[in-house]
Design an enzyme around this catalytic site. Structure first.
Site, PDB file in Angstrom:
ATOM      1  CB  CYS A   1      38.699  29.853  36.036  1.00  7.25           C
ATOM      2  SG  CYS A   1      38.787  29.820  34.254  1.00  7.25           S
TER       3      CYS A   1
ATOM      4  CD  GLU B   1      32.193  32.277  31.735  1.00  5.30           C
ATOM      5  OE1 GLU B   1      32.404  31.460  32.655  1.00  5.30           O
ATOM      6  OE2 GLU B   1      31.267  32.168  30.926  1.00  5.30           O
TER       7      GLU B   1
ATOM      8  CE  LYS C   1      40.450  46.892  34.801  1.00 10.55           C
ATOM      9  NZ  LYS C   1      41.869  46.915  35.072  1.00 10.55           N
TER      10      LYS C   1
ATOM     11  CD  GLU D   1      39.077  30.395  41.762  1.00 10.08           C
ATOM     12  OE1 GLU D   1      38.787  31.588  41.880  1.00 10.08           O
ATOM     13  OE2 GLU D   1      38.970  29.752  40.707  1.00 10.08           O
TER      14      GLU D   1
HETATM   15  P1  NDP Z   1      39.634  40.326  39.802  1.00  9.47           P
HETATM   16  O1  NDP Z   1      38.183  40.113  39.911  1.00  9.47           O
HETATM   17  O2  NDP Z   1      40.303  41.063  40.889  1.00  9.47           O
HETATM   18  O3  NDP Z   1      39.981  41.160  38.492  1.00  9.47           O
HETATM   19  C1  NDP Z   1      39.446  40.867  37.241  1.00  9.47           C
HETATM   20  C2  NDP Z   1      39.328  42.144  36.442  1.00  9.47           C
HETATM   21  O4  NDP Z   1      38.342  42.978  37.053  1.00  9.47           O
HETATM   22  C3  NDP Z   1      40.623  42.963  36.420  1.00  9.47           C
HETATM   23  O5  NDP Z   1      40.750  43.614  35.188  1.00  9.47           O
HETATM   24  C4  NDP Z   1      40.378  43.956  37.540  1.00  9.47           C
HETATM   25  O6  NDP Z   1      41.164  45.119  37.449  1.00  9.47           O
HETATM   26  C5  NDP Z   1      38.912  44.251  37.327  1.00  9.47           C
HETATM   27  N1  NDP Z   1      38.247  44.856  38.470  1.00  9.47           N
HETATM   28  C6  NDP Z   1      38.593  44.804  39.795  1.00  9.47           C
HETATM   29  N2  NDP Z   1      37.719  45.513  40.539  1.00  9.47           N
HETATM   30  C7  NDP Z   1      36.790  46.021  39.680  1.00  9.47           C
HETATM   31  C8  NDP Z   1      35.626  46.842  39.847  1.00  9.47           C
HETATM   32  N3  NDP Z   1      35.241  47.290  41.038  1.00  9.47           N
HETATM   33  N4  NDP Z   1      34.911  47.161  38.750  1.00  9.47           N
HETATM   34  C9  NDP Z   1      35.277  46.727  37.531  1.00  9.47           C
HETATM   35  N5  NDP Z   1      36.381  45.970  37.306  1.00  9.47           N
HETATM   36  C10 NDP Z   1      37.119  45.613  38.371  1.00  9.47           C
HETATM   37  O7  NDP Z   1      40.285  38.902  39.496  1.00  9.47           O
HETATM   38  P2  NDP Z   1      41.799  38.544  39.059  1.00  9.47           P
HETATM   39  O8  NDP Z   1      42.207  39.276  37.834  1.00  9.47           O
HETATM   40  O9  NDP Z   1      42.610  38.775  40.270  1.00  9.47           O
HETATM   41  O10 NDP Z   1      41.713  36.998  38.601  1.00  9.47           O
HETATM   42  C11 NDP Z   1      41.688  35.964  39.475  1.00  9.47           C
HETATM   43  C12 NDP Z   1      40.264  35.450  39.655  1.00  9.47           C
HETATM   44  O11 NDP Z   1      39.572  35.389  38.413  1.00  9.47           O
HETATM   45  C13 NDP Z   1      40.172  34.044  40.190  1.00  9.47           C
HETATM   46  O12 NDP Z   1      39.204  33.961  41.187  1.00  9.47           O
HETATM   47  C14 NDP Z   1      39.754  33.170  38.994  1.00  9.47           C
HETATM   48  O13 NDP Z   1      39.070  32.025  39.283  1.00  9.47           O
HETATM   49  C15 NDP Z   1      38.926  34.106  38.201  1.00  9.47           C
HETATM   50  N6  NDP Z   1      38.981  33.751  36.776  1.00  9.47           N
HETATM   51  C16 NDP Z   1      37.893  33.115  36.186  1.00  9.47           C
HETATM   52  C17 NDP Z   1      37.920  32.725  34.876  1.00  9.47           C
HETATM   53  C18 NDP Z   1      36.739  32.086  34.216  1.00  9.47           C
HETATM   54  O14 NDP Z   1      36.695  32.049  32.983  1.00  9.47           O
HETATM   55  N7  NDP Z   1      35.748  31.568  34.940  1.00  9.47           N
HETATM   56  C19 NDP Z   1      39.132  32.927  34.060  1.00  9.47           C
HETATM   57  C20 NDP Z   1      40.182  33.582  34.758  1.00  9.47           C
HETATM   58  C21 NDP Z   1      40.105  33.967  36.059  1.00  9.47           C
HETATM   59  P3  NDP Z   1      42.586  45.191  38.270  1.00  9.47           P
HETATM   60  O15 NDP Z   1      43.436  44.176  37.668  1.00  9.47           O
HETATM   61  O16 NDP Z   1      43.046  46.562  38.001  1.00  9.47           O
HETATM   62  O17 NDP Z   1      42.258  44.946  39.705  1.00  9.47           O
END
Ligand code: NDP
Length: 478
Positions: free
Chosen positions: A281, A247, A172, A379
């Site tokens: 990140c 992550e 997803k 963050e």
């Molecule tokens: P989110 O946590 O909102 O989303 C990440 C993924 O999880 C998306 O595909 C999202 O879907 C999905 N998701 C959201 N809610 C749920 C749920 N209840 N159950 C299962 N899946 C869910 O983060 P962002 O995409 O907005 O990314 C930004 C954040 O991610 C920042 O805080 C950043 O630091 C972190 N990040 C960390 C990385 C690392 O390697 N440590 C790398 C990249 C980002 P949808 O898009 O449809 O909401």
């Protein structure tokens, strides 16, 4: 307008309503319409992945190698076009978009090689006439949940090891960047991926993501995204005793010592703090600077930041593209206001109106801050960095470690002893000396500690820890 569907059991299927995918550099540019699925779509995809699992786990390593190698070659061959699509969809510059596509290609080719390097152990038993073999087996069906900020590299570094170690996949992608995920799915199909081995279900996290995590037919979840979502997923997986890898975010420190070479430190901090619009990140959001070089460094950073060109991601002269969407931009602007209310001196950070209507923001530097301020604890995930003054090395190291996160940490110094001490004492998963905190290799472990990561590391040979499980077999030979 072209419509794009999910991939389930080798078929392209519309699982729900179509949603517009909009270019953050120019909101009048709609990239395509993507069908968003629901929990029922996840049920079908998981059933397809389960049905395909025995065939894929028993296929020859050569066949797995050939598929991953072909995907890697295709990504490299189409890197200009896919990189352009990535920049249009996510807003990172064209050079970054092409570079990220090439990185995805390298990841697939690395794991193609790993298909042929899967080894086990043979050990003598402590009892007579018994042989022991220790082997690795696939986990089964793996659910992959990916964020928008590296829309082709992160899917690649989850899909490639999942398939290399014999798992089948339901992925997803983030709902802001379905286009890149769709391209990878198309390439997997073109390169001969058997039906059901890789399934893509686009849609919202709250419906599709939630259904994938809590599905009893999914054996493991690999997630990259925010801390809040990561904690929620961990709770569900914990209750179900499901293998999980998270992550999450970072609040990464870059320490600049009095003896730092500013011709190295300033470009490293500009890159780490502002490139990819700060949406990494691994971004350096806390610049911890020793008192003796503080003023000179702050002046040099302010000057270099002022020279950055912000604009349309597809314009070749752009160095900083737009923020990914209105929600993230508003959140960034709120943090700029918070910095003012916390008595920081704010340089830049305002919303920019350019010829094209997009989500543009000037990079921001917060001066005169201390490590306890909210801007230095939470963050931001935008083009914003703080400068924090340190009295000496010990003070800088203590502040670097005084955070809930632990992904990366950097130091700029010419002193070998200090660099060594920093590498040993930084409470993170990755340390950089005279290099930006962001920017990693694809063949070595990636991940962090504390609130940044949970579970085994990603990438390189370390990926085997998550994507396979160990079996110990005893055989009586008497
Ligand atoms: P989110 O946590 O909102 O989303 C990440 C993924 O999880 C998306 O595909 C999202 O879907 C999905 N998701 C959201 N809610 C749920 C749920 N209840 N159950 C299962 N899946 C869910 O983060 P962002 O995409 O907005 O990314 C930004 C954040 O991610 C920042 O805080 C950043 O630091 C972190 N990040 C960390 C990385 C690392 O390697 N440590 C790398 C990249 C980002 P949808 O898009 O449809 O909401």
């Amino acid at each position: 307008m072209k419509k794009y569907d999910s991939l389930v059991g080798g078929e392209w299927v519309c699982l729900g309503d179509y949603h517009e995918n909009v270019n953050p550099s120019d909101v009048s540019d709609v990239i395509g319409l993507y069908s968003y699925g629901d929990a029922a779509g996840i049920d079908t995809a998981v059933a397809a992945a389960r049905a395909a699992q025995p065939g894929w786990r028993n296929i020859t390593p050569q066949a797995r190698h050939d598929l991953l190698d072909a995907v890697g070659n295709t990504l490299a061959k189409r890197s200009q076009e896919i990189g352009r699509m990535l920049s249009r969809e996510e807003g990172k510059t064209l050079a970054e978009g092409i570079g990220e596509t090439m990185r995805a290609s390298q990841v697939f080719k690395f794991f193609a090689g790993e298909c042929l390097r899967q080894v086990g152990d043979i050990q003598p038993s402590v009892r007579p006439d018994i042989d022991i073999e220790i082997t690795r087996e696939p986990v089964g069906v793996v659910g992959l949940i990916t964020p928008w900020n590296f829309p082709i590299a992160i899917p690649a570094w989850k899909i490639a090891p999942a398939l290399a170690y014999g798992n089948t996949v339901v992925m997803k992608p983030a709902d802001l960047t379905p286009g890149c995920a769709h391209v990878i799915a198309e390439i997997l199909v073109e390169c001969g991926c058997p039906a059901g081995v890789f399934n893509l279900v686009m849609g919202r996290g709250s419906t599709v993501g939630e259904a994938l995590v809590s599905h009893p037919g999914v054996d493991a979840i690999s997630f990259t995204g925010s801390v809040t979502t990561g904690h929620h997923i961990a709770e569900i997986c914990g209750r179900m005793l499901k293998k999980v890898q998270l992550e999450m975010g970072g609040k990464n420190p870059m320490v600049v010592m009095n003896d730092a070479d500013l011709s190295i430190a300033v470009p490293a901090c500009i890159n780490g703090t502002f490139f990819s619009t700060g949406q990494r990140c691994t971004a350096s959001s806390r610049l911890i600077v020793e008192a003796g070089i503080h003023d000179e460094f702050a002046a040099a950073m302010t000057k270099a930041m002022g020279q950055l060109k912000i604009g349309d991601a597809l314009d070749a002269s752009t160095q900083i593209g737009p923020v990914v969407d209105a929600k993230q931009l508003n959140s960034n602007l709120e943090y700029v206001e918070l910095a003012r209310s916390e008595a920081a001196q704010v340089i830049g950070g305002e919303r920019l109106e350019l010829t094209k209507k997009g989500f543009y923001q000037a990079p921001a530097l917060f001066l005169g801050t201390d490590n306890s301020m909210r801007i230095n604890r939470e963050e931001i995930f935008g083009p914003c960095g703080s400068i924090i003054k340190a009295e000496n090395f010990d003070h800088a190291l203590a502040m670097a470690n005084d955070t809930d996160f632990g992904l990366t940490a950097g130091i700029c110094t010419q002193n070998l002893k200090m660099a060594r001490e920093f590498k040993r004492s930084a409470e993170v998963g990755m340390v950089m000396v005279n290099l930006p905190t962001a920017g990693v290799d694809y063949h070595v472990a990636f991940g962090g500690r504390k609130g940044s990561s949970y579970g085994p590391r990603e990438q390189g040979r370390y990926a085997a820890e998550f994507y396979s499980t160990v079996k110990t077999s005893y055989q009586f030979a008497g």
